[in-house]
Design a protein around this motif. Structure first.
Motif, PDB file in Angstrom:
ATOM      1  N   ALA A  73      -4.755  20.294  41.433  1.00 48.72           N
ATOM      2  CA  ALA A  73      -4.363  19.413  40.332  1.00 48.72           C
ATOM      3  C   ALA A  73      -3.137  18.597  40.714  1.00 48.72           C
ATOM      4  O   ALA A  73      -3.032  17.413  40.367  1.00 48.72           O
ATOM      5  CB  ALA A  73      -4.081  20.236  39.081  1.00 48.72           C
ATOM      6  N   MET A  74      -2.204  19.213  41.447  1.00 42.89           N
ATOM      7  CA  MET A  74      -1.011  18.501  41.894  1.00 42.89           C
ATOM      8  C   MET A  74      -1.375  17.381  42.853  1.00 42.89           C
ATOM      9  O   MET A  74      -0.849  16.262  42.758  1.00 42.89           O
ATOM     10  CB  MET A  74      -0.047  19.490  42.564  1.00 42.89           C
ATOM     11  CG  MET A  74       0.571  20.491  41.608  1.00 42.89           C
ATOM     12  SD  MET A  74       1.379  21.871  42.462  1.00 42.89           S
ATOM     13  CE  MET A  74       2.589  20.993  43.459  1.00 42.89           C
ATOM     14  N   ILE A  75      -2.276  17.672  43.789  1.00 35.66           N
ATOM     15  CA  ILE A  75      -2.700  16.655  44.753  1.00 35.66           C
ATOM     16  C   ILE A  75      -3.413  15.514  44.035  1.00 35.66           C
ATOM     17  O   ILE A  75      -3.182  14.330  44.326  1.00 35.66           O
ATOM     18  CB  ILE A  75      -3.616  17.286  45.828  1.00 35.66           C
ATOM     19  CG1 ILE A  75      -2.817  18.274  46.678  1.00 35.66           C
ATOM     20  CG2 ILE A  75      -4.238  16.200  46.712  1.00 35.66           C
ATOM     21  CD1 ILE A  75      -3.675  19.104  47.621  1.00 35.66           C
ATOM     22  N   LEU A  76      -4.279  15.864  43.076  1.00 33.68           N
ATOM     23  CA  LEU A  76      -4.991  14.845  42.300  1.00 33.68           C
ATOM     24  C   LEU A  76      -4.012  13.989  41.511  1.00 33.68           C
ATOM     25  O   LEU A  76      -4.121  12.754  41.492  1.00 33.68           O
ATOM     26  CB  LEU A  76      -5.990  15.515  41.357  1.00 33.68           C
ATOM     27  CG  LEU A  76      -6.794  14.587  40.437  1.00 33.68           C
ATOM     28  CD1 LEU A  76      -7.592  13.579  41.254  1.00 33.68           C
ATOM     29  CD2 LEU A  76      -7.711  15.404  39.530  1.00 33.68           C
ATOM     30  N   TYR A  77      -3.034  14.636  40.878  1.00 33.92           N
ATOM     31  CA  TYR A  77      -2.045  13.879  40.099  1.00 33.92           C
ATOM     32  C   TYR A  77      -1.256  12.934  41.006  1.00 33.92           C
ATOM     33  O   TYR A  77      -1.044  11.761  40.659  1.00 33.92           O
ATOM     34  CB  TYR A  77      -1.069  14.813  39.380  1.00 33.92           C
ATOM     35  CG  TYR A  77       0.164  14.080  38.936  1.00 33.92           C
ATOM     36  CD1 TYR A  77       0.133  13.250  37.816  1.00 33.92           C
ATOM     37  CD2 TYR A  77       1.347  14.145  39.682  1.00 33.92           C
ATOM     38  CE1 TYR A  77       1.244  12.524  37.431  1.00 33.92           C
ATOM     39  CE2 TYR A  77       2.455  13.427  39.301  1.00 33.92           C
ATOM     40  CZ  TYR A  77       2.409  12.614  38.178  1.00 33.92           C
ATOM     41  OH  TYR A  77       3.504  11.876  37.826  1.00 33.92           O
TER      42      TYR A  77
END
Length: 241
Positions: A172-176
């Motif tokens: 989720a962090m990478i996507l954000y």
């Protein structure tokens, strides 16, 4: 080997690297992101306009861009150090919770940056640091990185605080972070790639489009949001143009 295991092995490898190598790795990562923003941004300008905008980046813009890259590298290293010392916790597993964590990150960062952005516009901080970014009335891709150093560190600090208070999923962090760069690039194209029909869509009308951010560069009293217009609508700072 599962992708989760590969990612965990990569993180374990980072833990074994010397400090100087880590700094160089994170700097290279940030420089690559900057290069992609400038190249893709220019390509989009050429694609969406009959005649590509004619401009050259000044030495002053390159200097500020370089400083922003160095400071973003410092923020990246700080996040790694906080994770290494178990102050930041992350999860590594593929599940539907990735979507939940992404939505939390997306909306929480949008709200935090809206508040910070509003404050620096309404106080002495505007003349002290943010006026620098607003020298670009018609923004271009490099203006995403033309920021006062204090502003760069402040935005990075908001990100780190959010990671400290909540254990997010790494995917989720990478996507954000990917979405964050995309919004930043599109917001500084100086043109609108989305049609009027799409921007009027019941859902997409709440998204912070290139037009939304361009209006902010031309009218500093409205449109303080980054990814959405939600907070501007709620707090009465949405431009009516």
């Amino acid at each position: 080997m599962k992708f989760d295991d590969m990612l965990q092995e990569f993180l374990n490898t980072l833990l074994t690297l010397p400090e100087a190598v880590l700094w160089l790795f994170f700097l290279a990562e940030n420089m690559l992101i900057t290069a992609l923003v400038l190249l893709i941004g220019r390509a989009l300008q050429k694609h969406y306009t009959p005649v590509a905008p004619s401009y050259r980046y000044t030495s002053h813009e390159w200097l500020l861009c370089g400083i922003t890259n160095i400071l973003n590298t410092a923020v990246t290293y700080a996040g790694f150090w906080l994770w290494k010392h178990h102050i930041i916790s992350i999860h590594i597993h593929l599940s539907l919770y990735i979507i939940v964590d992404f939505i939390i990150l997306f909306l929480a960062m949008d709200l935090l940056m809206y508040i910070f952005h509003f404050i620096i516009h309404k106080t002495f901080l505007y003349n002290l640091m943010h006026r620098l970014h607003h020298q670009a009335i018609d923004p271009k891709p490099i203006d995403l990185f033309v920021l006062h150093p204090v502003e760069t560190i402040s935005f990075g600090g908001l990100w780190l605080v959010l990671l400290i208070v909540y254990p997010f999923n790494l995917y989720a962090m990478i996507l954000y972070l990917t979405v964050n760069v995309l919004f930043g690039m599109i917001g500084h194209l100086g043109l609108e790639p989305l049609s009027e029909r799409l921007r009027s869509n019941p859902v997409l009308k709440y998204i912070g489009t290139s037009t939304f951010h361009h209006q902010h560069h031309q009218d500093i009293h409205h449109n303080f949001g980054f990814y959405t217009s939600i907070w501007d609508r709620l707090f009465g700072t949405l431009s009516q143009e």
